[in-house]
Scaffold this active site. Structure first.
Site, short mmCIF file in Angstrom:
data_model
loop_
_atom_site.label_atom_id
_atom_site.label_comp_id
_atom_site.label_asym_id
_atom_site.label_seq_id
_atom_site.Cartn_x
_atom_site.Cartn_y
_atom_site.Cartn_z
N PRO A 85 0.80 -1.21 0.00
CA PRO A 85 0.00 0.00 0.00
C PRO A 85 0.85 1.28 0.00
O PRO A 85 1.96 1.29 0.53
CB PRO A 85 -0.80 -0.10 1.30
N GLU A 86 0.31 2.34 -0.61
CA GLU A 86 0.99 3.63 -0.67
C GLU A 86 0.31 4.59 0.30
O GLU A 86 -0.53 4.19 1.11
CB GLU A 86 0.98 4.13 -2.12
N LYS B 85 4.49 6.32 4.26
CA LYS B 85 3.82 5.01 4.17
C LYS B 85 3.91 4.23 5.48
O LYS B 85 3.59 3.04 5.52
CB LYS B 85 4.44 4.19 3.04
N ARG C 150 10.98 -0.48 -11.52
CA ARG C 150 9.53 -0.53 -11.32
C ARG C 150 8.79 -0.49 -12.65
O ARG C 150 9.19 0.24 -13.58
CB ARG C 150 9.06 0.66 -10.46
#
Length: 290
Positions: A2-3, A69, A280
């Site tokens: 999760p961000e 985060k 990424r």
């Protein structure tokens, strides 16, 4: 993942149930116990399990905040103050329930790893399907330098000036802008999904070398990052794979994504291109992002 938006919603979901509650016990899963027994840092990091219990049981959860985060739990017992620092990794999550069996998502119910028993009869449960997340128990944030190095929160007054100042650092000047905005020292909480969406919103090709951006373009990138993070929070986060709220509900930001894991551009109708940037997966429109 999760961000930042997802972690913000996890925080909001657990705060009403845990703040002001005393921890009466802590239970670890067999995976955590077995990992620690052979010297692996499984979920509980930087401290052994007995010490973790010692500095948790009897402490009251005074506050829960988000920093980028990370979730920060402020614990207090008499004059002793500790902080639980948690990163959710790829698929971690906190749930509040009377029993582990009450978690509505089967995978999270199965893969629980830490249970904080609270004096209101509820349990704060950390589940992690992939076990990439972590929980630390520290006396001071300085014990975990990664927290200290994070850029200001993107919604704060100083965030934009900090972001613009980072372009003077040699380490970032030759980076693709996509890679640069993923650096937590540059801007806090912008993970891969929101970086792709922000650069589309700004009309900037993710391959663009950071130093070649004009001041106006740099400002536009910053404002677009803030914009998509705010959209993410308003939408309850992005539920593409494992992420769910503390009550098991899913976010809806995935319904508003323009480029991330999309096939065609909603603006020009062209194909969405993909590339690996900074390790990424990156999604972008070659026509709309120059």
């Amino acid at each position: 993942m999760p961000e930042l938006p997802e972690v913000e919603h996890v925080k909001r979901g657990i705060v009403p149930h845990v703040v002001g509650q005393r921890i009466t016990d802590v239970t670890f899963s067999e995976k955590v116990i077995a990992g620690k027994a052979i010297g692996k840092e499984t979920i509980i990091k930087g401290i052994d399990l007995d010490a973790f219990k010692q500095y948790s049981i009897g402490y009251t959860i005074e506050d829960v905040t988000r920093r980028s985060k990370y979730l920060l739990f402020t614990l207090q017992k008499d004059t002793s103050v500790r902080t639980l620092i948690s990163h959710l990794g790829m698929a971690g999550g906190f749930f509040v329930a009377q029993e582990v069996a009450d978690i509505v998502i089967p995978n999270y119910r199965k893969h629980w790893h830490v249970v904080f028993h609270l004096d209101n009869g509820l349990k704060l449960i950390y589940s992690d399907i992939r076990r990439f997340g972590e929980i630390r128990n520290v006396a001071a944030l300085s014990e975990y330098p990664s927290i200290i190095e994070i850029a200001p929160e993107p919604f704060s007054e100083e965030a934009e000036s900090h972001f613009l100042s980072q372009f003077a650092h040699k380490k970032y000047q030759k980076m693709p802008i996509k890679q640069m905005i993923l650096e937590h020292r540059v801007i806090a909480g912008c993970g891969n999904i929101y970086a792709c969406e922000a650069l589309f919103d700004a009309g900037i090709n993710p391959h663009t070398v950071a130093s070649t951006l004009t001041v106006d373009q740099r400002q536009k990138v910053f404002h677009s990052v803030v914009k998509v993070l705010e959209m993410g929070i308003q939408s309850g986060g992005t539920s593409i794979s494992d992420y769910v709220h503390a009550d098991g509900q899913r976010g809806t930001m995935q319904n508003q994504l323009k480029v991330y894991k999309q096939k065609t551009c909603s603006v020009c109708g062209g194909d969405i291109a993909t590339a690996i940037i900074g390790g990424r997966n990156t999604h972008y429109c070659e026509q709309c992002q120059r």
